[in-house]
Design a protein around this motif. Structure first.
Motif, PDB file in Angstrom:
ATOM      1  N   GLY A 108      97.741  31.234  20.482  1.00 51.45           N
ATOM      2  CA  GLY A 108      98.588  32.075  21.324  1.00 51.45           C
ATOM      3  C   GLY A 108      99.325  31.292  22.392  1.00 51.45           C
ATOM      4  N   GLU A 109      99.840  32.018  23.349  1.00 50.37           N
ATOM      5  CA  GLU A 109     100.701  31.421  24.369  1.00 50.37           C
ATOM      6  C   GLU A 109      99.915  30.514  25.308  1.00 50.37           C
ATOM      7  OE1 GLU A 109     103.831  32.796  27.908  1.00 50.37           O
ATOM      8  OE2 GLU A 109     102.755  34.276  26.717  1.00 50.37           O
ATOM      9  N   ILE A 110     100.516  29.371  25.636  1.00 48.74           N
ATOM     10  CA  ILE A 110      99.972  28.488  26.669  1.00 48.74           C
ATOM     11  C   ILE A 110     100.768  28.740  27.936  1.00 48.74           C
ATOM     12  CG2 ILE A 110      99.606  26.099  27.389  1.00 48.74           C
ATOM     13  CD1 ILE A 110      99.374  25.372  24.434  1.00 48.74           C
ATOM     14  N   TRP A 111     100.112  29.329  28.899  1.00 52.02           N
ATOM     15  CA  TRP A 111     100.783  29.768  30.132  1.00 52.02           C
ATOM     16  C   TRP A 111     101.445  28.588  30.830  1.00 52.02           C
ATOM     17  CZ3 TRP A 111     102.016  34.496  30.543  1.00 52.02           C
ATOM     18  CH2 TRP A 111     102.273  35.117  31.758  1.00 52.02           C
ATOM     19  N   PHE A 112     102.759  28.655  31.070  1.00 55.04           N
ATOM     20  CA  PHE A 112     103.576  27.602  31.681  1.00 55.04           C
ATOM     21  C   PHE A 112     103.750  26.374  30.788  1.00 55.04           C
ATOM     22  CE2 PHE A 112     101.693  29.377  35.780  1.00 55.04           C
ATOM     23  CZ  PHE A 112     102.767  30.223  36.002  1.00 55.04           C
ATOM     24  N   ASN A 135      93.165  32.026  26.844  1.00 50.18           N
ATOM     25  CA  ASN A 135      92.730  31.596  25.514  1.00 50.18           C
ATOM     26  C   ASN A 135      91.828  30.372  25.559  1.00 50.18           C
ATOM     27  OD1 ASN A 135      94.558  29.574  26.110  1.00 50.18           O
ATOM     28  ND2 ASN A 135      96.125  30.323  24.693  1.00 50.18           N
ATOM     29  N   GLY A 136      91.534  29.852  26.753  1.00 47.61           N
ATOM     30  CA  GLY A 136      90.599  28.742  26.877  1.00 47.61           C
ATOM     31  C   GLY A 136      91.172  27.376  26.554  1.00 47.61           C
ATOM     32  N   VAL A 137      92.478  27.278  26.333  1.00 46.42           N
ATOM     33  CA  VAL A 137      93.071  25.998  25.935  1.00 46.42           C
ATOM     34  C   VAL A 137      92.938  24.948  27.041  1.00 46.42           C
ATOM     35  CG1 VAL A 137      95.228  24.838  25.299  1.00 46.42           C
ATOM     36  CG2 VAL A 137      94.638  27.026  24.257  1.00 46.42           C
ATOM     37  N   LEU A 138      93.061  25.356  28.313  1.00 45.73           N
ATOM     38  CA  LEU A 138      92.877  24.400  29.399  1.00 45.73           C
ATOM     39  C   LEU A 138      91.461  23.839  29.380  1.00 45.73           C
ATOM     40  CD1 LEU A 138      93.757  22.882  31.910  1.00 45.73           C
ATOM     41  CD2 LEU A 138      93.256  24.924  33.262  1.00 45.73           C
ATOM     42  N   LEU A 139      90.477  24.669  29.107  1.00 51.89           N
ATOM     43  CA  LEU A 139      89.093  24.194  29.011  1.00 51.89           C
ATOM     44  C   LEU A 139      88.954  23.176  27.877  1.00 51.89           C
ATOM     45  CD1 LEU A 139      87.156  27.562  29.463  1.00 51.89           C
ATOM     46  CD2 LEU A 139      87.294  25.692  31.121  1.00 51.89           C
ATOM     47  N   VAL A 140      89.626  23.428  26.768  1.00 46.09           N
ATOM     48  CA  VAL A 140      89.597  22.483  25.645  1.00 46.09           C
ATOM     49  C   VAL A 140      90.147  21.132  26.077  1.00 46.09           C
ATOM     50  CG1 VAL A 140      90.592  21.945  23.380  1.00 46.09           C
ATOM     51  CG2 VAL A 140      89.716  24.241  23.840  1.00 46.09           C
ATOM     52  N   GLU A 141      91.291  21.149  26.768  1.00 49.03           N
ATOM     53  CA  GLU A 141      91.914  19.895  27.189  1.00 49.03           C
ATOM     54  C   GLU A 141      91.061  19.169  28.226  1.00 49.03           C
ATOM     55  OE1 GLU A 141      94.548  18.561  25.660  1.00 49.03           O
ATOM     56  OE2 GLU A 141      94.303  20.308  24.361  1.00 49.03           O
ATOM     57  N   LEU A 142      90.423  19.917  29.121  1.00 47.64           N
ATOM     58  CA  LEU A 142      89.513  19.299  30.093  1.00 47.64           C
ATOM     59  C   LEU A 142      88.334  18.645  29.380  1.00 47.64           C
ATOM     60  CD1 LEU A 142      89.552  22.134  32.772  1.00 47.64           C
ATOM     61  CD2 LEU A 142      90.237  19.763  33.212  1.00 47.64           C
ATOM     62  N   SER A 176      89.079  40.005  31.098  1.00 47.72           N
ATOM     63  CA  SER A 176      89.346  40.628  29.802  1.00 47.72           C
ATOM     64  C   SER A 176      88.298  40.184  28.787  1.00 47.72           C
ATOM     65  CB  SER A 176      90.740  40.245  29.301  1.00 47.72           C
ATOM     66  OG  SER A 176      90.911  40.639  27.950  1.00 47.72           O
ATOM     67  N   ALA A 177      87.576  41.140  28.217  1.00 48.02           N
ATOM     68  CA  ALA A 177      86.563  40.821  27.205  1.00 48.02           C
ATOM     69  C   ALA A 177      87.196  40.147  25.990  1.00 48.02           C
ATOM     70  CB  ALA A 177      85.824  42.084  26.786  1.00 48.02           C
ATOM     71  N   ALA A 178      88.398  40.567  25.626  1.00 43.80           N
ATOM     72  CA  ALA A 178      89.084  39.964  24.480  1.00 43.80           C
ATOM     73  C   ALA A 178      89.440  38.510  24.760  1.00 43.80           C
ATOM     74  CB  ALA A 178      90.333  40.764  24.131  1.00 43.80           C
ATOM     75  N   SER A 179      89.837  38.216  26.006  1.00 49.66           N
ATOM     76  CA  SER A 179      90.112  36.829  26.397  1.00 49.66           C
ATOM     77  C   SER A 179      88.870  35.972  26.241  1.00 49.66           C
ATOM     78  CB  SER A 179      90.600  36.770  27.847  1.00 49.66           C
ATOM     79  OG  SER A 179      90.429  35.480  28.399  1.00 49.66           O
ATOM     80  N   VAL A 180      87.733  36.483  26.692  1.00 52.12           N
ATOM     81  CA  VAL A 180      86.482  35.727  26.607  1.00 52.12           C
ATOM     82  C   VAL A 180      86.127  35.441  25.149  1.00 52.12           C
ATOM     83  CG1 VAL A 180      83.995  35.833  27.061  1.00 52.12           C
ATOM     84  CG2 VAL A 180      85.625  36.576  28.821  1.00 52.12           C
ATOM     85  N   VAL A 208      88.112  29.655  20.314  1.00 47.15           N
ATOM     86  CA  VAL A 208      88.933  28.436  20.354  1.00 47.15           C
ATOM     87  C   VAL A 208      88.065  27.224  20.679  1.00 47.15           C
ATOM     88  CG1 VAL A 208      90.825  27.270  21.563  1.00 47.15           C
ATOM     89  CG2 VAL A 208      91.055  29.684  20.926  1.00 47.15           C
ATOM     90  N   LEU A 209      87.187  27.354  21.658  1.00 43.78           N
ATOM     91  CA  LEU A 209      86.307  26.258  22.041  1.00 43.78           C
ATOM     92  C   LEU A 209      85.357  25.881  20.899  1.00 43.78           C
ATOM     93  CD1 LEU A 209      85.612  27.493  25.652  1.00 43.78           C
ATOM     94  CD2 LEU A 209      86.439  25.192  25.120  1.00 43.78           C
ATOM     95  N   GLN A 210      84.850  26.889  20.215  1.00 41.40           N
ATOM     96  CA  GLN A 210      83.941  26.621  19.101  1.00 41.40           C
ATOM     97  C   GLN A 210      84.656  25.884  17.976  1.00 41.40           C
ATOM     98  OE1 GLN A 210      82.060  30.117  17.470  1.00 41.40           O
ATOM     99  NE2 GLN A 210      80.480  28.935  16.432  1.00 41.40           N
ATOM    100  N   ARG A 211      85.894  26.262  17.709  1.00 44.10           N
ATOM    101  CA  ARG A 211      86.663  25.574  16.660  1.00 44.10           C
ATOM    102  C   ARG A 211      86.866  24.106  16.990  1.00 44.10           C
ATOM    103  NH1 ARG A 211      92.868  27.014  15.320  1.00 44.10           N
ATOM    104  NH2 ARG A 211      93.125  25.864  17.283  1.00 44.10           N
ATOM    105  N   GLU A 212      87.005  23.816  18.298  1.00 38.90           N
ATOM    106  CA  GLU A 212      87.214  22.439  18.742  1.00 38.90           C
ATOM    107  C   GLU A 212      85.890  21.721  19.024  1.00 38.90           C
ATOM    108  OE1 GLU A 212      90.140  20.995  18.815  1.00 38.90           O
ATOM    109  OE2 GLU A 212      91.204  22.815  18.227  1.00 38.90           O
ATOM    110  N   TYR A 213      84.791  22.368  18.658  1.00 38.07           N
ATOM    111  CA  TYR A 213      83.447  21.789  18.809  1.00 38.07           C
ATOM    112  C   TYR A 213      83.047  21.601  20.277  1.00 38.07           C
ATOM    113  CZ  TYR A 213      84.341  20.869  13.903  1.00 38.07           C
ATOM    114  OH  TYR A 213      84.656  21.014  12.568  1.00 38.07           O
TER     115      TYR A 213
END
Length: 235
Positions: free
Chosen positions: A54-58, A88-95, A109-113, A119-124
Motif C-alpha cells: 500500500g501507500e508509503i506516507w510521504f 502498514n509498518g514499512v518504516l519499521l521494516v526499514e528500521l 486501527s486494528a486493520a493497520s496492526v 508485512v513484518l512477518q513477510r520480511e522476517y
C-alpha cells in the motif's frame, strides 16, 4: 491481538493548549478513525491478494531522510524506538533492515496492526512489536522510549472534525510521557510549517534540527512541500 485501552485522558484546559497554533484547516475525513479503518482494511485485503503493502506516507524519501539522520547521529541499534501511527509498518521494516532491534509500532486501527504484522512477518521481522493503541488516550501508558517517530499522524489529528485542539494537546502530553528525558522526537508534516511546529512543541521540547526536504517555487515565493523537524524532550 493486543489492544490497549487507556483510561487517562487530557484536561480540556491546560497549559499545553495555550501553546498550540490555531489553524484554519477544513475538517476532513482524513482525521477520523473510520476513514483509516476502511483504508487499512482495503490495504490489508490487497496485501493478502497480491502482496502490495500500500501507500508509503510521504514516499520512500521521507523514510530515507530519517534513517540517514539517525545513522549520522549514531543512534544506538538497541535504542527503544516508537513509530507513532505505524500504518502498514514499512518504516519499521526499514528500521529493522538498518539494524535497529528494539522497535515498537502503534496504531489505533486494528486493520493497520494486522497489515503491519503481516508485512513484518513477510520480511522476517516478526519479532518487532506492533500494538493497537490510541495514542491520544495513552498518556502514561507508553514510556521509556529513546526515539519517537511521527510521519503524518499529527497531521491527521489536526484534521479531526471533533475536539481538534484537545486532540493536539493530548498528543503532546502522551509524547512527553512516552519519551525519556532528552529523548528525540522526529516529526514529518505536510500541514505545518517549521515555525508552527516550533511553537506547538515549545512546552517541553527543544529544537534540534530541521531536515532538508523538497522545495518548490510558486508566485515568486519558495516553500517546502513537507517539513521534517527533530526535537529533544526537555528535562
Amino acid at each position: 491481538m493486543e489492544s490497549i485501552e487507556c483510561t487517562r485522558g487530557c484536561p480540556k484546559t491546560s497549559k499545553i493548549n495555550e501553546g498550540l497554533v490555531k489553524d484554519d484547516f477544513t475538517p476532513s475525513k482524513l482525521g477520523t478513525k473510520e476513514y483509516w479503518d476502511d483504508a487499512y482494511q482495503r490495504e490489508l485485503q490487497t496485501f493478502k491478494d497480491i502482496g502490495d503493502v500500500g501507500e508509503i506516507w510521504f514516499g520512500e524519501e521521507s523514510m530515507d531522510r530519517v534513517l540517514r539522520w539517525m545513522e549520522k547521529e549514531e543512534i544506538p541499534e538497541d535504542a527503544a524506538i516508537l513509530d507513532i501511527g505505524t500504518g502498514n509498518g514499512v518504516l519499521l521494516v526499514e528500521l529493522a533492515k538498518s539494524g535497529y532491534t528494539n522497535l515498537t509500532g502503534i496504531d489505533y486501527s486494528a486493520a493497520s496492526v494486522k497489515l503491519a504484522r503481516s508485512v513484518l512477518q513477510r520480511e522476517y521481522f516478526s519479532n518487532v512489536e506492533v500494538k493497537e493503541v490510541d495514542f491520544l488516550r495513552c498518556s502514561g501508558e507508553l514510556s521509556g522510549f529513546d526515539v519517537c517517530i511521527d510521519k503524518g499522524t499529527f497531521d491527521a489529528i489536526s484534521l479531526n472534525p471533533e475536539n481538534t485542539e484537545d486532540g493536539k494537546a493530548c498528543y503532546i502530553q502522551s509524547l512527553r510521557g512516552a519519551l525519556k528525558e532528552e529523548g528525540l522526537f522526529i516529526i514529518t508534516s505536510c500541514n505545518w510549517t517549521k515555525e508552527q511546529l516550533l511553537q506547538m512543541f515549545s512546552q517541553g521540547f527543544d529544537f534540534v534540527k530541521e531536515l532538508p526536504t523538497p522545495r518548490f517555487q510558486f508566485g515568486g515565493k519558495t516553500g517546502n512541500s513537507v517539513t521534517a523537524i527533530i526535537f529533544k524532550r526537555r528535562h
